[in-house]
Design a protein around this motif. Structure first.
Motif, short mmCIF file in Angstrom:
data_model
loop_
_atom_site.label_atom_id
_atom_site.label_comp_id
_atom_site.label_asym_id
_atom_site.label_seq_id
_atom_site.Cartn_x
_atom_site.Cartn_y
_atom_site.Cartn_z
N LEU A 168 0.63 -1.41 0.41
CA LEU A 168 0.15 -0.14 0.12
C LEU A 168 0.93 0.98 -0.31
CD1 LEU A 168 -2.97 -0.67 3.35
CD2 LEU A 168 -2.97 -1.84 -0.12
N GLY A 169 2.43 1.10 0.52
CA GLY A 169 3.10 2.15 0.22
C GLY A 169 3.32 2.86 1.62
N GLY A 170 4.46 2.83 1.54
CA GLY A 170 5.57 3.32 2.47
C GLY A 170 5.18 4.77 3.11
N PHE A 218 3.82 2.98 6.91
CA PHE A 218 3.71 1.51 6.68
C PHE A 218 5.25 1.86 6.20
CE2 PHE A 218 0.25 0.49 5.45
CZ PHE A 218 -0.75 0.16 6.57
N GLY A 219 6.20 3.30 5.73
CA GLY A 219 7.50 3.20 5.76
C GLY A 219 8.43 3.15 6.77
N GLN A 250 11.47 -0.10 8.18
CA GLN A 250 12.41 0.73 8.32
C GLN A 250 13.20 0.46 9.80
OE1 GLN A 250 13.83 4.12 7.27
NE2 GLN A 250 16.03 4.10 7.66
N TRP A 251 12.05 0.41 10.58
CA TRP A 251 12.09 0.34 11.86
C TRP A 251 12.59 -0.90 12.95
CZ3 TRP A 251 17.38 3.05 12.37
CH2 TRP A 251 17.09 3.96 11.77
N ALA A 300 15.06 -7.38 9.18
CA ALA A 300 14.88 -8.44 10.29
C ALA A 300 14.53 -9.42 10.11
CB ALA A 300 13.39 -7.39 11.46
N LEU A 301 13.51 -9.20 8.56
CA LEU A 301 13.25 -10.48 7.90
C LEU A 301 14.58 -11.10 6.71
CD1 LEU A 301 9.37 -8.97 6.68
CD2 LEU A 301 10.47 -10.31 8.80
#
Length: 211
Positions: free
Chosen positions: A178-180, A194-195, A199-200, A208-209
């Motif tokens: 859906l976009g950062g 979401f962005g 990132q964090w 992390a993934l």
């Protein structure tokens, strides 16, 4: 407008169409007096109740509020029928009023809901519960994500029908696309984007993934 309700400080949210001043209450888990006050303060007319999922702090007083206002309840996905049926029992355990019900409309992937002239897209996002959904308004880059994702964390998956890998898959395949720039209100805590989380967030960031 965020209205924290219940002892669990759940983010009940009032959203509305600025042209028609028609509104929806998302996840009215309790404290109906606070919700009524927010509606009066905003000067809007509530036309429906929307639910992300069936946990007591999100859905406990959805039925009393909808009956009081004479409006329909839309959501969650039918897989959360399990949770809606046990709201009275869960309410006693948590000290929250819980009224079991079935919504007027179950929601599924690809459905839309309307609030005045606004149209929100529905995404089925299981993992926290089997029937969890989120609401996304693309024109304003806004989403209400319930207990899928939080600022710096993710929804718990240790309750019945919860599954951590399913939750991560929901976030990566449904939320990230859906976009950062998309800002979201979570079920608890502060809003984020979401962005920022991609990132964090220590649970679902790209780093992390990939570790």
């Amino acid at each position: 407008m965020i209205v924290p309700v219940t002892p669990i400080e759940q983010n009940c949210t009032l959203i509305w169409c600025t042209r028609t001043m028609k509104a929806a209450v998302i996840d009215p888990g309790g404290d109906l007096a606070k919700i009524r006050s927010a509606v009066a303060q905003a000067g809007v007319t509530v036309e429906k109740v929307l639910l992300t999922h069936g946990h007591i702090d999100h859905a406990g007083e959805a039925k009393p509020l909808a009956d009081e206002l004479g409006v329909a309840i839309e959501g969650p996905h039918e897989a959360d029928r399990f949770w809606l049926a046990r709201l009275a029992d869960d309410g006693r355990n948590w000290g929250i009023n819980g009224v079991p019900f079935e919504p007027d409309r179950w929601l599924d992937e690809g459905d839309t809901v309307t609030v005045g002239d606004l149209t929100l897209d529905v995404y089925h996002t299981p993992g926290h519960t089997a029937g969890h959904v989120i609401f996304h308004h693309a024109p304003s880059n806004f989403a209400q994500v319930g207990d899928v994702l939080f600022q710096g964390s993710v929804g718990r998956t240790d309750l019945p029908q919860g599954d951590h890998q399913t939750l991560v898959n929901s976030i990566v395949t449904k939320l990230w696309p859906l976009g950062g720039e998309t800002a979201f209100i979570p079920g608890h805590g502060k809003p984020s984007t979401f962005g920022h989380e991609r990132q964090w967030n220590m649970f679902v960031s790209d780093d992390a993934l990939s570790a």
